[in-house]
Design a protein around this motif. Structure first.
Motif, PDB file in Angstrom:
ATOM      1  N   GLU A  20     -35.979 -14.896  -9.327  1.00 28.61           N
ATOM      2  CA  GLU A  20     -36.508 -15.212  -7.998  1.00 28.61           C
ATOM      3  C   GLU A  20     -36.529 -16.722  -7.758  1.00 28.61           C
ATOM      4  O   GLU A  20     -36.225 -17.203  -6.666  1.00 28.61           O
ATOM      5  CB  GLU A  20     -37.919 -14.638  -7.881  1.00 28.61           C
ATOM      6  CG  GLU A  20     -38.561 -14.833  -6.523  1.00 28.61           C
ATOM      7  CD  GLU A  20     -39.963 -14.254  -6.467  1.00 28.61           C
ATOM      8  OE1 GLU A  20     -40.757 -14.715  -5.637  1.00 28.61           O
ATOM      9  OE2 GLU A  20     -40.262 -13.332  -7.268  1.00 28.61           O
ATOM     10  N   ALA A  21     -36.859 -17.479  -8.802  1.00 25.81           N
ATOM     11  CA  ALA A  21     -36.917 -18.938  -8.664  1.00 25.81           C
ATOM     12  C   ALA A  21     -35.528 -19.550  -8.548  1.00 25.81           C
ATOM     13  O   ALA A  21     -35.335 -20.552  -7.840  1.00 25.81           O
ATOM     14  CB  ALA A  21     -37.651 -19.540  -9.854  1.00 25.81           C
ATOM     15  N   LEU A  22     -34.552 -18.986  -9.257  1.00 27.70           N
ATOM     16  CA  LEU A  22     -33.212 -19.571  -9.295  1.00 27.70           C
ATOM     17  C   LEU A  22     -32.383 -19.286  -8.046  1.00 27.70           C
ATOM     18  O   LEU A  22     -31.517 -20.089  -7.668  1.00 27.70           O
ATOM     19  CB  LEU A  22     -32.451 -19.060 -10.520  1.00 27.70           C
ATOM     20  CG  LEU A  22     -33.046 -19.367 -11.897  1.00 27.70           C
ATOM     21  CD1 LEU A  22     -32.154 -18.785 -12.989  1.00 27.70           C
ATOM     22  CD2 LEU A  22     -33.238 -20.852 -12.097  1.00 27.70           C
ATOM     23  N   ARG A  23     -32.612 -18.173  -7.401  1.00 26.82           N
ATOM     24  CA  ARG A  23     -31.738 -17.734  -6.307  1.00 26.82           C
ATOM     25  C   ARG A  23     -31.649 -18.710  -5.132  1.00 26.82           C
ATOM     26  O   ARG A  23     -30.586 -18.850  -4.537  1.00 26.82           O
ATOM     27  CB  ARG A  23     -32.173 -16.353  -5.819  1.00 26.82           C
ATOM     28  CG  ARG A  23     -31.751 -15.245  -6.774  1.00 26.82           C
ATOM     29  CD  ARG A  23     -32.064 -13.878  -6.245  1.00 26.82           C
ATOM     30  NE  ARG A  23     -31.451 -12.842  -7.069  1.00 26.82           N
ATOM     31  CZ  ARG A  23     -32.105 -11.846  -7.645  1.00 26.82           C
ATOM     32  NH1 ARG A  23     -33.430 -11.750  -7.482  1.00 26.82           N
ATOM     33  NH2 ARG A  23     -31.464 -10.960  -8.373  1.00 26.82           N
ATOM     34  N   PRO A  24     -32.722 -19.422  -4.750  1.00 32.21           N
ATOM     35  CA  PRO A  24     -32.601 -20.317  -3.592  1.00 32.21           C
ATOM     36  C   PRO A  24     -31.738 -21.556  -3.840  1.00 32.21           C
ATOM     37  O   PRO A  24     -31.353 -22.239  -2.882  1.00 32.21           O
ATOM     38  CB  PRO A  24     -34.059 -20.737  -3.313  1.00 32.21           C
ATOM     39  CG  PRO A  24     -34.904 -19.695  -3.959  1.00 32.21           C
ATOM     40  CD  PRO A  24     -34.130 -19.283  -5.170  1.00 32.21           C
ATOM     41  N   ALA A  25     -31.417 -21.865  -5.094  1.00 35.91           N
ATOM     42  CA  ALA A  25     -30.657 -23.084  -5.385  1.00 35.91           C
ATOM     43  C   ALA A  25     -29.238 -22.964  -4.846  1.00 35.91           C
ATOM     44  O   ALA A  25     -28.590 -21.920  -4.981  1.00 35.91           O
ATOM     45  CB  ALA A  25     -30.617 -23.330  -6.884  1.00 35.91           C
ATOM     46  N   ARG A  88     -17.448 -17.615 -13.690  1.00 31.36           N
ATOM     47  CA  ARG A  88     -18.014 -18.668 -12.843  1.00 31.36           C
ATOM     48  C   ARG A  88     -17.647 -18.471 -11.374  1.00 31.36           C
ATOM     49  O   ARG A  88     -18.425 -18.806 -10.471  1.00 31.36           O
ATOM     50  CB  ARG A  88     -17.533 -20.040 -13.343  1.00 31.36           C
ATOM     51  CG  ARG A  88     -18.123 -21.237 -12.568  1.00 31.36           C
ATOM     52  CD  ARG A  88     -19.603 -21.386 -12.866  1.00 31.36           C
ATOM     53  NE  ARG A  88     -20.233 -22.363 -12.000  1.00 31.36           N
ATOM     54  CZ  ARG A  88     -20.399 -23.654 -12.301  1.00 31.36           C
ATOM     55  NH1 ARG A  88     -19.978 -24.106 -13.469  1.00 31.36           N
ATOM     56  NH2 ARG A  88     -20.997 -24.471 -11.474  1.00 31.36           N
ATOM     57  N   ASP A  89     -16.466 -17.923 -11.136  1.00 25.67           N
ATOM     58  CA  ASP A  89     -16.037 -17.711  -9.749  1.00 25.67           C
ATOM     59  C   ASP A  89     -16.886 -16.669  -9.031  1.00 25.67           C
ATOM     60  O   ASP A  89     -16.888 -16.610  -7.799  1.00 25.67           O
ATOM     61  CB  ASP A  89     -14.564 -17.288  -9.707  1.00 25.67           C
ATOM     62  CG  ASP A  89     -13.624 -18.415 -10.128  1.00 25.67           C
ATOM     63  OD1 ASP A  89     -14.040 -19.591 -10.051  1.00 25.67           O
ATOM     64  OD2 ASP A  89     -12.485 -18.110 -10.541  1.00 25.67           O
ATOM     65  N   ALA A  90     -17.606 -15.858  -9.803  1.00 15.89           N
ATOM     66  CA  ALA A  90     -18.466 -14.828  -9.187  1.00 15.89           C
ATOM     67  C   ALA A  90     -19.748 -15.424  -8.635  1.00 15.89           C
ATOM     68  O   ALA A  90     -20.488 -14.748  -7.917  1.00 15.89           O
ATOM     69  CB  ALA A  90     -18.784 -13.739 -10.201  1.00 15.89           C
ATOM     70  N   GLY A  91     -20.038 -16.689  -8.995  1.00 11.54           N
ATOM     71  CA  GLY A  91     -21.202 -17.369  -8.444  1.00 11.54           C
ATOM     72  C   GLY A  91     -22.464 -17.158  -9.253  1.00 11.54           C
ATOM     73  O   GLY A  91     -22.527 -16.297 -10.140  1.00 11.54           O
ATOM     74  N   PRO A  92     -23.497 -17.951  -8.949  1.00 13.51           N
ATOM     75  CA  PRO A  92     -24.754 -17.900  -9.711  1.00 13.51           C
ATOM     76  C   PRO A  92     -25.416 -16.529  -9.730  1.00 13.51           C
ATOM     77  O   PRO A  92     -26.041 -16.162 -10.726  1.00 13.51           O
ATOM     78  CB  PRO A  92     -25.641 -18.929  -8.999  1.00 13.51           C
ATOM     79  CG  PRO A  92     -24.687 -19.850  -8.319  1.00 13.51           C
ATOM     80  CD  PRO A  92     -23.521 -19.007  -7.931  1.00 13.51           C
TER      81      PRO A  92
END
Length: 211
Positions: A20-25, A88-92
Motif C-alpha cells: 500500500e505504501a509503495l504503490r503511489p510512487a 522490469r518492463d512489467a512495472g513496479p
C-alpha cells in the motif's frame, strides 16, 4: 513476561501495508537509491521478495532445511542470481505483487508447521514463529529503505512491530516507540540513551527459551 506471538497473519499484514505504501510512487522513482541500501529501489524490492520467499522455503519441506543440504542457488559468480526475478518492463506493480505472494507463502507455512520444527538461519535455527517474525521485520525494515528512496511516507503500526521486535530483539527496550526502536535495532536509526548499532547487527532467530 508474557508477549504476543508472531503469526502468519502478521506477515500478511506487513506485506500488505508495504504494498500500500509503495504503490503511489511514480515508476521513474524506482531507479533511486533505496535509503541506506547500496542499490536501487527496484533491486531492493527484489532483494526483499527473495528474502521473504526464502523463509517459506526453509520450513516448507517435510524435513526443514539445515545448513549443508542441497538448496536453491541464490548467487552466481559474476551475476546477481535470485530464484525470484520480476520483469522490469512489467512495472513496479508486478514486483509488489510478488511481495504479496511471498508473504502469503510464509504465512501459510509458518501457521501449519508444528512449534517444534526448526530450520537453519545464519543467526540461529528458527521455529515457525521465528520465521514469521523474520518475515515481518525483513519486510518493514526494507519498507523503510524503499520509501526513503521513493519519497513516500511510511510508518509501521506499533501493534505489528512490537511482537516481532520482542521475538527477534529481546535486548531492545520496551518503553520506547516500537517503530523507532525497530529502526534502531536494524541499524537504521538512533535511539535515545542507546549506542548506535554497528553494521554487523544481528537478530535472535532461535526460540527465546533457547538463548
Amino acid at each position: 513476561m508474557s508477549r504476543t506471538p508472531v503469526t502468519g497473519t502478521d506477515v500478511e499484514r506487513a506485506v500488505s501495508l508495504t504494498a500500500e505504501a509503495l504503490r503511489p510512487a511514480p515508476a521513474e522513482a524506482w531507479d533511486a537509491q533505496a535509503g541506506p541500501m547500496d542499490c536501487s529501489c527496484w533491486d531492493a524490492l527484489e532483494h526483499l521478495n527473495n528474502g521473504v520467499f526464502s523463509y517459506a522455503l526453509r520450513l516448507a519441506p517435510p524435513v526443514p532445511y539445515q545448513q549443508g543440504r542441497p538448496t536453491i542457488m541464490w548467487e552466481r559468480p559474476g551475476a546477481r542470481a535470485r530464484p525470484l526475478v520480476t520483469d522490469r518492463d512489467a512495472g513496479p506493480e508486478a514486483a509488489i505483487e510478488v511481495l504479496l505472494m511471498a508473504g502469503g507463502l510464509v504465512a501459510a507455512v509458518v501457521d501449519t508447521r508444528p512449534a517444534s520444527a526448526r530450520a537453519w538461519h545464519i543467526w540461529g535455527a528458527a521455529d515457525p514463529e521465528g520465521f514469521a517474525a523474520m518475515g515481518v521485520v525483513e519486510t518493514l525494515a526494507h519498507a523503510f529503505d524503499l520509501t526513503q528512496g521513493l519519497g513516500v511516507d511510511f510508518e509501521a503500526p506499533a501493534d505489528l512491530v512490537s511482537p516481532a521486535l520482542a521475538r527477534l530483539f529481546p535486548e531492545a527496550p520496551t518503553d520506547t516507540d516500537p517503530w523507532t526502536t525497530l529502526l534502531w535495532a536494524t541499524g537504521r536509526g538512533d535511539l535515545d540513551g542507546r549506542a548506535k548499532r554497528t553494521p554487523d547487527w544481528t537478530w535472535h532467530a532461535a526460540p527465546l527459551d533457547e538463548r
